[in-house]
Design a protein around this motif. Structure first.
Motif, PDB file in Angstrom:
ATOM      1  N   ASP A  29      24.022   4.916 -29.689  1.00 32.61           N
ATOM      2  CA  ASP A  29      23.635   3.671 -29.842  1.00 32.61           C
ATOM      3  C   ASP A  29      24.534   2.474 -29.328  1.00 32.61           C
ATOM      4  N   ALA A  30      25.813   2.832 -29.009  1.00 29.00           N
ATOM      5  CA  ALA A  30      26.641   1.760 -28.872  1.00 29.00           C
ATOM      6  C   ALA A  30      26.563   1.666 -27.431  1.00 29.00           C
ATOM      7  N   LEU A  31      26.106   2.612 -26.491  1.00 23.00           N
ATOM      8  CA  LEU A  31      25.723   2.310 -25.053  1.00 23.00           C
ATOM      9  C   LEU A  31      24.483   1.720 -24.859  1.00 23.00           C
ATOM     10  N   GLY A  32      23.647   1.453 -25.977  1.00 25.51           N
ATOM     11  CA  GLY A  32      22.310   0.954 -25.888  1.00 25.51           C
ATOM     12  C   GLY A  32      21.157   1.924 -25.626  1.00 25.51           C
ATOM     13  N   GLN A  33      21.429   3.057 -26.022  1.00 30.19           N
ATOM     14  CA  GLN A  33      20.311   4.258 -26.098  1.00 30.19           C
ATOM     15  C   GLN A  33      20.180   4.418 -24.652  1.00 30.19           C
ATOM     16  N   GLN A  34      19.035   5.045 -24.490  1.00 30.56           N
ATOM     17  CA  GLN A  34      18.621   5.643 -23.206  1.00 30.56           C
ATOM     18  C   GLN A  34      18.323   4.264 -22.307  1.00 30.56           C
ATOM     19  N   GLU A  35      17.750   3.480 -22.473  1.00 32.56           N
ATOM     20  CA  GLU A  35      17.818   2.072 -21.772  1.00 32.56           C
ATOM     21  C   GLU A  35      19.105   1.552 -21.380  1.00 32.56           C
ATOM     22  N   GLY A  36      19.852   1.517 -22.464  1.00 30.82           N
ATOM     23  CA  GLY A  36      21.295   1.288 -21.770  1.00 30.82           C
ATOM     24  C   GLY A  36      22.050   1.979 -20.803  1.00 30.82           C
ATOM     25  N   ILE A  37      21.941   3.194 -21.253  1.00 27.64           N
ATOM     26  CA  ILE A  37      22.722   4.308 -20.287  1.00 27.64           C
ATOM     27  C   ILE A  37      21.950   4.107 -18.802  1.00 27.64           C
ATOM     28  N   ALA A  38      20.696   3.917 -18.869  1.00 30.94           N
ATOM     29  CA  ALA A  38      19.931   4.011 -17.495  1.00 30.94           C
ATOM     30  C   ALA A  38      20.377   2.418 -16.838  1.00 30.94           C
ATOM     31  N   ASN A  39      20.674   1.446 -17.633  1.00 31.91           N
ATOM     32  CA  ASN A  39      21.124   0.280 -17.049  1.00 31.91           C
ATOM     33  C   ASN A  39      22.457   0.503 -16.384  1.00 31.91           C
ATOM     34  N   ILE A  40      23.443   1.108 -17.165  1.00 32.37           N
ATOM     35  CA  ILE A  40      24.846   1.330 -16.812  1.00 32.37           C
ATOM     36  C   ILE A  40      24.860   2.299 -15.316  1.00 32.37           C
ATOM     37  N   THR A  41      23.735   3.184 -15.436  1.00 31.70           N
ATOM     38  CA  THR A  41      23.775   4.289 -14.510  1.00 31.70           C
ATOM     39  C   THR A  41      23.424   3.370 -12.868  1.00 31.70           C
ATOM     40  N   HIS A  42      22.371   2.559 -13.108  1.00 32.01           N
ATOM     41  CA  HIS A  42      21.871   1.667 -12.197  1.00 32.01           C
ATOM     42  C   HIS A  42      22.747   0.894 -11.559  1.00 32.01           C
ATOM     43  N   GLN A  43      23.706   0.046 -12.435  1.00 29.72           N
ATOM     44  CA  GLN A  43      24.701  -0.660 -11.945  1.00 29.72           C
ATOM     45  C   GLN A  43      25.733   0.041 -11.384  1.00 29.72           C
ATOM     46  N   MET A  44      26.122   1.377 -11.869  1.00 28.35           N
ATOM     47  CA  MET A  44      26.961   2.182 -11.115  1.00 28.35           C
ATOM     48  C   MET A  44      26.711   2.578  -9.675  1.00 28.35           C
ATOM     49  N   ILE A  45      25.443   2.936  -9.696  1.00 25.21           N
ATOM     50  CA  ILE A  45      24.888   3.009  -8.270  1.00 25.21           C
ATOM     51  C   ILE A  45      25.007   2.014  -7.077  1.00 25.21           C
ATOM     52  N   LEU A  46      24.657   0.791  -7.832  1.00 25.53           N
ATOM     53  CA  LEU A  46      24.929  -0.423  -6.903  1.00 25.53           C
ATOM     54  C   LEU A  46      26.437  -0.632  -6.575  1.00 25.53           C
ATOM     55  N   ASN A  47      27.212  -0.093  -7.490  1.00 28.09           N
ATOM     56  CA  ASN A  47      28.647  -0.439  -7.340  1.00 28.09           C
ATOM     57  C   ASN A  47      29.088   0.652  -6.153  1.00 28.09           C
ATOM     58  N   PHE A  48      28.483   1.939  -6.268  1.00 28.72           N
ATOM     59  CA  PHE A  48      28.743   2.978  -5.282  1.00 28.72           C
ATOM     60  C   PHE A  48      28.571   2.294  -3.719  1.00 28.72           C
ATOM     61  N   ALA A  49      27.439   1.725  -3.658  1.00 27.63           N
ATOM     62  CA  ALA A  49      26.749   1.308  -2.445  1.00 27.63           C
ATOM     63  C   ALA A  49      27.898   0.205  -1.739  1.00 27.63           C
ATOM     64  N   GLN A  50      28.742  -0.401  -2.753  1.00 28.97           N
ATOM     65  CA  GLN A  50      29.525  -1.604  -2.294  1.00 28.97           C
ATOM     66  C   GLN A  50      30.950  -0.919  -2.169  1.00 28.97           C
ATOM     67  N   ASP A  51      31.444   0.244  -2.572  1.00 29.52           N
ATOM     68  CA  ASP A  51      32.459   0.956  -2.587  1.00 29.52           C
ATOM     69  C   ASP A  51      32.917   1.589  -1.423  1.00 29.52           C
ATOM     70  N   GLU A  52      33.843   0.948  -0.654  1.00 32.72           N
ATOM     71  CA  GLU A  52      33.977   1.814   0.770  1.00 32.72           C
ATOM     72  C   GLU A  52      34.831   3.203   0.365  1.00 32.72           C
ATOM     73  N   ARG A  53      35.365   3.375  -0.695  1.00 34.51           N
ATOM     74  CA  ARG A  53      35.814   4.635  -1.004  1.00 34.51           C
ATOM     75  C   ARG A  53      35.176   5.745  -1.254  1.00 34.51           C
ATOM     76  N   VAL A  54      33.905   5.462  -1.479  1.00 37.32           N
ATOM     77  CA  VAL A  54      33.000   6.568  -1.963  1.00 37.32           C
ATOM     78  C   VAL A  54      31.583   6.438  -1.172  1.00 37.32           C
ATOM     79  N   LYS A  55      31.242   5.369  -0.806  1.00 33.77           N
ATOM     80  CA  LYS A  55      29.967   5.090  -0.358  1.00 33.77           C
ATOM     81  C   LYS A  55      29.206   6.144   0.703  1.00 33.77           C
ATOM     82  N   HIS A  56      30.099   6.771   1.437  1.00 37.76           N
ATOM     83  CA  HIS A  56      29.748   7.821   2.267  1.00 37.76           C
ATOM     84  C   HIS A  56      29.521   8.912   1.670  1.00 37.76           C
ATOM     85  N   ARG A  57      29.782   9.258   0.430  1.00 38.20           N
ATOM     86  CA  ARG A  57      29.605  10.606  -0.312  1.00 38.20           C
ATOM     87  C   ARG A  57      27.948  10.412  -0.829  1.00 38.20           C
ATOM     88  N   PHE A  58      27.422   9.320  -0.852  1.00 37.23           N
ATOM     89  CA  PHE A  58      26.340   9.075  -1.162  1.00 37.23           C
ATOM     90  C   PHE A  58      25.053   8.903  -0.278  1.00 37.23           C
TER      91      PHE A  58
END
Length: 141
Positions: A29-58
């Motif tokens: 519940d604190a994470l916003g249930q499944q929708e909140g977790i999906a939103n966090i995951t989506h934002q994390m993916i966007l962050n990966f794309a901008q992160d020179e340290r790991v974007k090549h891994r994806f």
């Protein structure tokens, strides 16, 4: 008799106070249930794309599949109603030789995503504590 009644009233008030004390909100519940977790995951993916340290891994990774899998994994991990049916973390990460630096970068990107989704620090820490044991299945020495 009056003393006994006062005693009974005091016991009743104490028991009432115990049963009405606020319980910690579930992590799901604190994470916003499944929708909140999906939103966090989506934002994390966007962050990966901008992160020179790991974007090549994806590169070449099906990010929609990753998003669904990671969302379900976290949802199940925090006792949500989801059922994770993917491979184990050890199987998924076998052979990739992730470094400590890459692991830490991914954690940084997750923390940033939670901050961007306004997840309180205490809730972030609760999730990170649940995820921490996977370190040994991701980083090989």
């Amino acid at each position: 008799m009056l003393l006994r009644q006062i005693f009974i009233i005091c016991i009743f008030l104490l028991l009432s106070a115990c049963t009405n004390s606020p319980r910690e909100q579930s992590l799901y519940d604190a994470l916003g249930q499944q929708e909140g977790i999906a939103n966090i995951t989506h934002q994390m993916i966007l962050n990966f794309a901008q992160d020179e340290r790991v974007k090549h891994r994806f590169k070449g990774v099906n990010m929609q599949k990753f998003k669904i899998g990671f969302t379900n994994y976290v949802c199940a991990l925090v006792q949500g109603p989801c059922e994770y049916q993917g491979d184990s973390m050890k199987t998924i990460h076998a052979g990739y030789n992730y470094t400590n630096t890459e692991f830490n970068a991914i954690v940084d990107d997750l923390i940033l995503a939670m901050e961007q989704c306004d997840v309180p620090v205490a809730t972030q820490n609760r999730l990170l504590a649940k995820l921490a044991p996977t370190y040994k299945d991701i980083v090989y020495h």
